[in-house]
Write a protein that holds these residues in place. Sequence first.
Motif, PDB file in Angstrom:
ATOM      1  N   SER A 112      40.702  40.541  32.037  1.00 64.17           N
ATOM      2  CA  SER A 112      40.976  41.412  33.183  1.00 64.17           C
ATOM      3  C   SER A 112      39.804  42.276  33.620  1.00 64.17           C
ATOM      4  O   SER A 112      39.934  43.034  34.580  1.00 64.17           O
ATOM      5  CB  SER A 112      42.172  42.328  32.867  1.00 64.17           C
ATOM      6  OG  SER A 112      43.338  41.571  32.775  1.00 64.17           O
ATOM      7  N   SER A 135      49.099  49.359  42.659  1.00 62.68           N
ATOM      8  CA  SER A 135      50.371  48.778  43.098  1.00 62.68           C
ATOM      9  C   SER A 135      51.062  49.628  44.157  1.00 62.68           C
ATOM     10  O   SER A 135      52.080  49.229  44.694  1.00 62.68           O
ATOM     11  CB  SER A 135      51.306  48.594  41.899  1.00 62.68           C
ATOM     12  OG  SER A 135      51.727  49.848  41.416  1.00 62.68           O
ATOM     13  N   PHE A 166      52.330  30.386  32.111  1.00 62.81           N
ATOM     14  CA  PHE A 166      52.271  31.793  32.522  1.00 62.81           C
ATOM     15  C   PHE A 166      50.852  32.136  32.971  1.00 62.81           C
ATOM     16  O   PHE A 166      50.640  32.746  34.019  1.00 62.81           O
ATOM     17  CB  PHE A 166      52.685  32.718  31.380  1.00 62.81           C
ATOM     18  CG  PHE A 166      52.375  34.163  31.666  1.00 62.81           C
ATOM     19  CD1 PHE A 166      53.274  34.949  32.345  1.00 62.81           C
ATOM     20  CD2 PHE A 166      51.160  34.730  31.276  1.00 62.81           C
ATOM     21  CE1 PHE A 166      52.983  36.282  32.640  1.00 62.81           C
ATOM     22  CE2 PHE A 166      50.860  36.047  31.560  1.00 62.81           C
ATOM     23  CZ  PHE A 166      51.771  36.830  32.248  1.00 62.81           C
ATOM     24  N   TRP A 167      49.869  31.768  32.167  1.00 63.17           N
ATOM     25  CA  TRP A 167      48.475  32.128  32.452  1.00 63.17           C
ATOM     26  C   TRP A 167      47.970  31.430  33.704  1.00 63.17           C
ATOM     27  O   TRP A 167      47.209  32.024  34.472  1.00 63.17           O
ATOM     28  CB  TRP A 167      47.598  31.817  31.248  1.00 63.17           C
ATOM     29  CG  TRP A 167      47.994  32.678  30.101  1.00 63.17           C
ATOM     30  CD1 TRP A 167      48.774  32.320  29.029  1.00 63.17           C
ATOM     31  CD2 TRP A 167      47.698  34.063  29.943  1.00 63.17           C
ATOM     32  NE1 TRP A 167      48.974  33.410  28.209  1.00 63.17           N
ATOM     33  CE2 TRP A 167      48.329  34.486  28.747  1.00 63.17           C
ATOM     34  CE3 TRP A 167      46.977  34.987  30.681  1.00 63.17           C
ATOM     35  CZ2 TRP A 167      48.242  35.795  28.284  1.00 63.17           C
ATOM     36  CZ3 TRP A 167      46.898  36.284  30.220  1.00 63.17           C
ATOM     37  CH2 TRP A 167      47.523  36.678  29.036  1.00 63.17           C
ATOM     38  N   LYS A 171      49.637  30.767  36.332  1.00 63.92           N
ATOM     39  CA  LYS A 171      50.185  31.435  37.516  1.00 63.92           C
ATOM     40  C   LYS A 171      49.816  32.913  37.599  1.00 63.92           C
ATOM     41  O   LYS A 171      49.534  33.435  38.668  1.00 63.92           O
ATOM     42  CB  LYS A 171      51.704  31.295  37.547  1.00 63.92           C
ATOM     43  CG  LYS A 171      52.307  31.919  38.794  1.00 63.92           C
ATOM     44  CD  LYS A 171      53.732  31.547  39.008  1.00 63.92           C
ATOM     45  CE  LYS A 171      54.205  32.161  40.323  1.00 63.92           C
ATOM     46  NZ  LYS A 171      55.584  31.823  40.599  1.00 63.92           N
ATOM     47  N   HIS A 172      49.818  33.621  36.476  1.00 59.61           N
ATOM     48  CA  HIS A 172      49.693  35.078  36.505  1.00 59.61           C
ATOM     49  C   HIS A 172      48.415  35.630  35.874  1.00 59.61           C
ATOM     50  O   HIS A 172      48.182  36.837  35.927  1.00 59.61           O
ATOM     51  CB  HIS A 172      50.902  35.714  35.801  1.00 59.61           C
ATOM     52  CG  HIS A 172      52.196  35.406  36.462  1.00 59.61           C
ATOM     53  ND1 HIS A 172      52.564  35.952  37.663  1.00 59.61           N
ATOM     54  CD2 HIS A 172      53.209  34.579  36.099  1.00 59.61           C
ATOM     55  CE1 HIS A 172      53.754  35.485  38.017  1.00 59.61           C
ATOM     56  NE2 HIS A 172      54.163  34.655  37.083  1.00 59.61           N
ATOM     57  N   ARG A 203      46.999  40.699  42.544  1.00 57.85           N
ATOM     58  CA  ARG A 203      47.393  39.494  43.279  1.00 57.85           C
ATOM     59  C   ARG A 203      48.879  39.477  43.559  1.00 57.85           C
ATOM     60  O   ARG A 203      49.348  38.713  44.378  1.00 57.85           O
ATOM     61  CB  ARG A 203      47.033  38.239  42.484  1.00 57.85           C
ATOM     62  CG  ARG A 203      45.546  38.050  42.320  1.00 57.85           C
ATOM     63  CD  ARG A 203      45.222  36.698  41.748  1.00 57.85           C
ATOM     64  NE  ARG A 203      45.839  36.517  40.441  1.00 57.85           N
ATOM     65  CZ  ARG A 203      46.073  35.339  39.895  1.00 57.85           C
ATOM     66  NH1 ARG A 203      45.793  34.235  40.535  1.00 57.85           N
ATOM     67  NH2 ARG A 203      46.610  35.255  38.692  1.00 57.85           N
ATOM     68  N   PHE A 204      49.642  40.296  42.855  1.00 60.01           N
ATOM     69  CA  PHE A 204      51.091  40.268  42.966  1.00 60.01           C
ATOM     70  C   PHE A 204      51.605  41.693  43.095  1.00 60.01           C
ATOM     71  O   PHE A 204      50.890  42.650  42.833  1.00 60.01           O
ATOM     72  CB  PHE A 204      51.701  39.618  41.713  1.00 60.01           C
ATOM     73  CG  PHE A 204      51.161  38.243  41.443  1.00 60.01           C
ATOM     74  CD1 PHE A 204      51.604  37.155  42.181  1.00 60.01           C
ATOM     75  CD2 PHE A 204      50.197  38.037  40.466  1.00 60.01           C
ATOM     76  CE1 PHE A 204      51.095  35.885  41.937  1.00 60.01           C
ATOM     77  CE2 PHE A 204      49.687  36.773  40.224  1.00 60.01           C
ATOM     78  CZ  PHE A 204      50.139  35.689  40.957  1.00 60.01           C
ATOM     79  N   ILE A 216      57.775  40.271  35.861  1.00 59.44           N
ATOM     80  CA  ILE A 216      57.635  38.821  35.989  1.00 59.44           C
ATOM     81  C   ILE A 216      58.789  38.168  35.230  1.00 59.44           C
ATOM     82  O   ILE A 216      58.961  38.399  34.032  1.00 59.44           O
ATOM     83  CB  ILE A 216      56.289  38.351  35.398  1.00 59.44           C
ATOM     84  CG1 ILE A 216      55.134  38.979  36.175  1.00 59.44           C
ATOM     85  CG2 ILE A 216      56.194  36.843  35.385  1.00 59.44           C
ATOM     86  CD1 ILE A 216      53.783  38.770  35.533  1.00 59.44           C
ATOM     87  N   SER A 259      59.760  32.265  36.535  1.00 61.52           N
ATOM     88  CA  SER A 259      58.688  32.141  37.537  1.00 61.52           C
ATOM     89  C   SER A 259      57.518  31.292  37.069  1.00 61.52           C
ATOM     90  O   SER A 259      56.639  30.964  37.825  1.00 61.52           O
ATOM     91  CB  SER A 259      58.178  33.525  37.947  1.00 61.52           C
ATOM     92  OG  SER A 259      57.370  34.084  36.931  1.00 61.52           O
ATOM     93  N   TYR A 260      57.485  30.944  35.805  1.00 58.85           N
ATOM     94  CA  TYR A 260      56.401  30.119  35.298  1.00 58.85           C
ATOM     95  C   TYR A 260      56.944  29.003  34.469  1.00 58.85           C
ATOM     96  O   TYR A 260      56.374  28.142  33.984  1.00 58.85           O
ATOM     97  CB  TYR A 260      55.376  30.966  34.516  1.00 58.85           C
ATOM     98  CG  TYR A 260      55.922  31.778  33.381  1.00 58.85           C
ATOM     99  CD1 TYR A 260      56.029  31.235  32.107  1.00 58.85           C
ATOM    100  CD2 TYR A 260      56.318  33.096  33.565  1.00 58.85           C
ATOM    101  CE1 TYR A 260      56.521  31.984  31.050  1.00 58.85           C
ATOM    102  CE2 TYR A 260      56.815  33.845  32.517  1.00 58.85           C
ATOM    103  CZ  TYR A 260      56.913  33.293  31.266  1.00 58.85           C
ATOM    104  OH  TYR A 260      57.398  34.045  30.233  1.00 58.85           O
TER     105      TYR A 260
END
Length: 150
Positions: A8, A85, A125-126, A128-129, A139-140, A145, A149-150
């Motif tokens: 990150s 956010s 997961f990785w 997508k997120h 990005r979201f 989550i 979703s993944y």
Amino acid sequence: IMRMFWESHDPTQYMGQGNDRGSQYRSGIYYFNEDQKRLIEASKAAYEKQLGKGEIKTEIAAASDFDKYGGLWYFAEAYHQQYLSKPGSRPYCSAQPQGVSLAPFDSWCPEDLKEKYQPALPESFWKKHGPVRGCSIVRFDNEPISESSY
């Protein structure tokens, strides 16, 4: 946690991230026990090798080291909490993820810690997120989550 932490931001920057400079912007991770210390150090060595751009400057220290400063941990002001956010926030990109994924857990984790600390999130997961190179942290939205979703 180690994968999200390393991916990150740019951990090779000393005392800052991007244009944000000073000790308050340094990369740091603090452990509470010997297992955590070993996992942090092993993942750091693997990620440093993968980045191939010099030494990781992240401060690694025992959380108890801060007892000498009174044992106090300060949270940022309320308006800084989850800043990126919030509606109207200025999404600057000082963290600068490098777009390099931490090697698979089994390749760097000390053998005696693998079973106890095996990651639970799948690669889907990785994909997508997970962070990507550049300005990608925001990005979201800030909603939880869901596993579906993944």
